[in-house]
Design an enzyme around this catalytic site. Structure first.
Site, mmCIF file in Angstrom:
data_model
loop_
_atom_site.group_PDB
_atom_site.id
_atom_site.type_symbol
_atom_site.label_atom_id
_atom_site.label_comp_id
_atom_site.label_asym_id
_atom_site.label_seq_id
_atom_site.Cartn_x
_atom_site.Cartn_y
_atom_site.Cartn_z
ATOM 1 C CB THR A 163 -0.903 0.006 1.252
ATOM 2 O OG1 THR A 163 -1.423 1.326 1.443
ATOM 3 C CG2 THR A 163 -0.168 -0.397 2.522
ATOM 4 C CD GLU A 187 -2.230 5.179 4.528
ATOM 5 O OE1 GLU A 187 -2.009 5.417 5.714
ATOM 6 O OE2 GLU A 187 -2.580 6.051 3.717
ATOM 7 C CE1 TYR A 234 -4.080 -1.844 5.852
ATOM 8 C CE2 TYR A 234 -3.077 0.240 5.204
ATOM 9 C CZ TYR A 234 -3.660 -0.971 4.868
ATOM 10 O OH TYR A 234 -3.829 -1.294 3.535
ATOM 11 C CE LYS A 245 -2.238 -4.377 3.992
ATOM 12 N NZ LYS A 245 -2.563 -5.394 2.976
HETATM 13 P P1 NDP Z 1 -11.620 -4.464 2.015
HETATM 14 O O1 NDP Z 1 -11.586 -3.975 3.406
HETATM 15 O O2 NDP Z 1 -12.756 -4.113 1.125
HETATM 16 O O3 NDP Z 1 -11.531 -6.082 2.045
HETATM 17 C C1 NDP Z 1 -10.710 -6.754 2.951
HETATM 18 C C2 NDP Z 1 -10.984 -8.229 2.841
HETATM 19 O O4 NDP Z 1 -10.179 -8.923 3.795
HETATM 20 C C3 NDP Z 1 -12.439 -8.628 3.150
HETATM 21 O O5 NDP Z 1 -12.788 -9.725 2.340
HETATM 22 C C4 NDP Z 1 -12.352 -9.074 4.608
HETATM 23 O O6 NDP Z 1 -13.377 -9.960 4.989
HETATM 24 C C5 NDP Z 1 -11.011 -9.785 4.574
HETATM 25 N N1 NDP Z 1 -10.401 -9.961 5.894
HETATM 26 C C6 NDP Z 1 -10.186 -9.044 6.858
HETATM 27 N N2 NDP Z 1 -9.546 -9.584 7.904
HETATM 28 C C7 NDP Z 1 -9.362 -10.895 7.601
HETATM 29 C C8 NDP Z 1 -8.786 -11.992 8.279
HETATM 30 N N3 NDP Z 1 -8.261 -11.867 9.498
HETATM 31 N N4 NDP Z 1 -8.766 -13.195 7.659
HETATM 32 C C9 NDP Z 1 -9.305 -13.362 6.432
HETATM 33 N N5 NDP Z 1 -9.884 -12.362 5.747
HETATM 34 C C10 NDP Z 1 -9.909 -11.147 6.325
HETATM 35 O O7 NDP Z 1 -10.236 -4.054 1.346
HETATM 36 P P2 NDP Z 1 -9.906 -3.713 -0.198
HETATM 37 O O8 NDP Z 1 -10.556 -4.706 -1.058
HETATM 38 O O9 NDP Z 1 -10.111 -2.271 -0.415
HETATM 39 O O10 NDP Z 1 -8.327 -3.936 -0.206
HETATM 40 C C11 NDP Z 1 -7.753 -5.204 -0.514
HETATM 41 C C12 NDP Z 1 -6.343 -5.264 0.044
HETATM 42 O O11 NDP Z 1 -5.549 -4.258 -0.554
HETATM 43 C C13 NDP Z 1 -6.215 -5.051 1.535
HETATM 44 O O12 NDP Z 1 -5.150 -5.853 1.983
HETATM 45 C C14 NDP Z 1 -5.849 -3.587 1.674
HETATM 46 O O13 NDP Z 1 -5.141 -3.370 2.862
HETATM 47 C C15 NDP Z 1 -4.994 -3.401 0.443
HETATM 48 N N6 NDP Z 1 -4.973 -2.096 -0.145
HETATM 49 C C16 NDP Z 1 -6.143 -1.461 -0.465
HETATM 50 C C17 NDP Z 1 -6.123 -0.248 -1.122
HETATM 51 C C18 NDP Z 1 -7.384 0.473 -1.478
HETATM 52 O O14 NDP Z 1 -7.299 1.681 -1.770
HETATM 53 N N7 NDP Z 1 -8.517 -0.175 -1.544
HETATM 54 C C19 NDP Z 1 -4.837 0.388 -1.488
HETATM 55 C C20 NDP Z 1 -3.669 -0.390 -1.133
HETATM 56 C C21 NDP Z 1 -3.750 -1.579 -0.497
HETATM 57 P P3 NDP Z 1 -14.857 -9.424 5.417
HETATM 58 O O15 NDP Z 1 -15.570 -9.134 4.114
HETATM 59 O O16 NDP Z 1 -15.399 -10.587 6.156
HETATM 60 O O17 NDP Z 1 -14.649 -8.206 6.242
HETATM 61 P P1 GDR Z 2 -6.822 5.747 3.671
HETATM 62 O O1 GDR Z 2 -8.350 5.882 3.207
HETATM 63 O O2 GDR Z 2 -6.622 6.021 5.099
HETATM 64 O O3 GDR Z 2 -6.016 6.560 2.687
HETATM 65 O O4 GDR Z 2 -6.578 4.179 3.452
HETATM 66 P P2 GDR Z 2 -9.593 6.662 3.829
HETATM 67 O O5 GDR Z 2 -10.562 6.786 2.729
HETATM 68 O O6 GDR Z 2 -10.054 6.044 5.111
HETATM 69 O O7 GDR Z 2 -8.976 8.106 4.199
HETATM 70 C C1 GDR Z 2 -8.416 8.957 3.228
HETATM 71 C C2 GDR Z 2 -8.160 10.317 3.824
HETATM 72 O O8 GDR Z 2 -9.410 10.951 4.099
HETATM 73 C C3 GDR Z 2 -9.352 11.567 5.370
HETATM 74 N N1 GDR Z 2 -10.710 11.720 5.905
HETATM 75 C C4 GDR Z 2 -11.539 10.736 6.234
HETATM 76 N N2 GDR Z 2 -11.399 9.388 6.164
HETATM 77 C C5 GDR Z 2 -12.451 8.617 6.554
HETATM 78 N N3 GDR Z 2 -12.358 7.288 6.447
HETATM 79 N N4 GDR Z 2 -13.612 9.162 7.050
HETATM 80 C C6 GDR Z 2 -13.782 10.520 7.151
HETATM 81 O O9 GDR Z 2 -14.815 10.995 7.589
HETATM 82 C C7 GDR Z 2 -12.706 11.337 6.711
HETATM 83 N N5 GDR Z 2 -12.531 12.674 6.640
HETATM 84 C C8 GDR Z 2 -11.330 12.900 6.156
HETATM 85 C C9 GDR Z 2 -8.466 10.631 6.184
HETATM 86 O O10 GDR Z 2 -7.967 11.299 7.346
HETATM 87 C C10 GDR Z 2 -7.380 10.318 5.151
HETATM 88 O O11 GDR Z 2 -6.419 11.327 5.121
HETATM 89 C C11 GDR Z 2 -7.086 3.507 2.314
HETATM 90 C C12 GDR Z 2 -7.377 2.056 2.720
HETATM 91 O O12 GDR Z 2 -8.032 1.407 1.646
HETATM 92 C C13 GDR Z 2 -6.083 1.323 3.015
HETATM 93 O O13 GDR Z 2 -6.363 -0.062 3.210
HETATM 94 C C14 GDR Z 2 -5.131 1.478 1.831
HETATM 95 O O14 GDR Z 2 -3.905 0.847 2.108
HETATM 96 C C15 GDR Z 2 -4.902 2.953 1.521
HETATM 97 O O15 GDR Z 2 -6.161 3.552 1.255
HETATM 98 C C16 GDR Z 2 -4.016 3.153 0.322
#
Ligand code: NDP
Ligand code: GDR
Length: 383
Positions: free
Chosen positions: A133, A135, A157, A161
């Protein structure tokens, strides 16, 4: 023989898009889902097949990243050609509340998968994708961020990671595994979890437009994110595992936007113009005007009159409960390596991403509104 993929986190946003993508490519997809007290497979229900059908292309297994015996058994049974490790406790703010669990699932979980592949003698067969990520970059060291930019994680987190990233690199170097990290910047979609900022905003603005909600409270409006569409990003995951040599890739659009501007753009998408005033916890956004034509086209004629009455009212406020103890202020990625080696380019812009999310959320909220108007309430089991 079909190729076999195993996706952890298949019930999440990326898991759902990736499963659909791989099935279209002819893969047999196995997914690990967690046991939950309620159904948690909404995002992949359209791909579900009755277990009594022969030659299914989607097969789900109960499991958890914190359970190495379970992971080892599933990997041994499935004998996957490709593993996509997408499972994680993925909410940055929540990781401050559950740091130990986050370290276990997001950090050690990666080790459990790598070690299972090694112990099962699957190294020559199985390729591994680790969901790393942006992050990891955390506190800004260099802009834009690329594969060689130093990491400085800013949350439990991101620290978990970081372990996942390096243990993947280490197993690649130590055991010649085909294991790669995708360092993905934020990617969103209509399937994005409701508590991440983009989806929170597209849902809330849809409800405000439909007169179902007065105002939305946000956290830090000034942080900047490089947002892409999840559909584009799962293509990159697949492409990374098709390379002869494993490696690590930044996947990003190269454009960064503040949360404040994302909110403005989302209001504009439904024809509403807002302006921001004040600072810090006192900052608010006020509804200034409505473009009748756009509003009626995107939201619907019948909702215009009520929305128009709200001009001059506050529609966004700030609530410090959404602030993070340590924040990542600026993310902007340089995906040159992915462009050159994978031929990867995003197809969605931020504007078309917002269009896709708003279209879907307006539909979803209308459904709720029709049900309410028709006299249906959310089912209350205790009435
Ligand atoms: P989501 O939160 O939508 O999905 C996470 C998934 O992981 C869900 O299926 C969840 O299950 C499952 N999960 C959580 N904890 C466990 C566990 N202990 N054992 C097995 N399964 C588990 O995430 P995204 O699809 O957005 O992201 C996918 C991956 O990519 C994650 O690893 C995230 O950290 C990473 N990532 C995401 C980014 C983004 O912008 N979306 C950017 C960079 C990295 P359940 O549905 O039951 O909760
Ligand atoms: P992030 O995503 O922390 O970048 O992680 P998120 O959308 O939660 O926050 C992005 C930015 O928005 C600001 N923010 C808020 N965030 C949330 N959730 N709710 C609010 O009300 C709000 N207001 C402002 C946050 O402070 C932050 O700066 C996501 C996840 O998908 C991670 O798993 C992944 O690794 C990274 O993106 C890349």
């Amino acid at each position: 023989m079909n190729k076999v993929a195993l996706i952890t986190g298949i019930t999440g946003q990326d898991g759902a898009y990736l499963a659909e993508y791989l099935i279209k490519k002819g893969y047999t997809v196995h997914g690990i889902k967690r046991r939950s007290s309620m159904f948690n497979t909404d995002r992949i229900d359209h791909l579900y097949q009755d277990p009594h059908i022969e030659n299914r292309n989607l097969i789900l297994h109960y499991g958890d990243l914190t359970d190495s015996l379970n992971l080892t058994r599933i990997i041994g049974e499935v004998q996957p050609d490709e593993i996509y490790n997408l499972a994680a406790m993925s909410h940055v703010k929540v990781s401050f509340d559950t740091p130990e669990y986050t370290a276990n699932a997001d950090g050690l979980g990666v080790l459990r998968i790598l070690e299972a592949v090694r112990l099962l003698n699957l190294i020559p067969k199985t390729r591994i994708y680790q969901a790393s990520t942006s992050e990891l970059y955390g506190l800004v060291q260099e802009v834009p961020q690329k594969e060689t930019t130093p990491f400085y994680p800013r949350s439990p987190y991101a620290v978990a990671k970081l372990y996942g990233y390096w243990i993947t690199v280490n197993y690649r170097e130590a055991y010649k595994m085909h294991a790669s990290n995708g360092i993905l910047f934020n990617h969103e979609s209509p399937l994005r979890g409701e508590t991440f900022v983009t989806r929170k905003v597209t849902r809330a603005i849809s409800r405000i437009a439909l007169n179902m909600q007065e105002k939305v409270y946000m956290g830090n409006l000034s942080s900047k994110r490089d947002w892409g569409h999840a559909k584009d990003y799962v293509r990159a995951m697949y492409a990374i595992l098709q390379q002869d040599e494993p490696s690590d890739y930044v996947i990003a659009t190269g454009i960064t936007t503040t949360i404040r501007d994302f909110i403005k753009m989302t209001f504009e998408e439904v024809g509403m113009e807002v302006s921001f005033h004040g600072e810090g916890v006192n900052e608010v956004a006020v509804l200034r005007s409505i473009n009748e034509k756009i509003f009626k086209e995107k939201v619907g004629e019948v909702y215009f009159e009520n929305a128009n009455k709200r001009i001059g009212e506050e529609v966004v406020g700030v609530d410090p409960q959404y602030f993070r103890p340590t924040e990542v202020e600026l993310l902007i990625g340089d995906a040159t390596k992915a462009r050159e080696r994978l031929g990867w380019e995003p197809q969605y812009s931020l504007k078309t991403l917002i269009e896709d999310m708003v279209l879907s959320d307006v539909k979803l909220m209308k459904k709720e509104s029709y049900l309410r108007e028709g006299g249906y309430k959310i089912l209350n089991y205790f009435e």
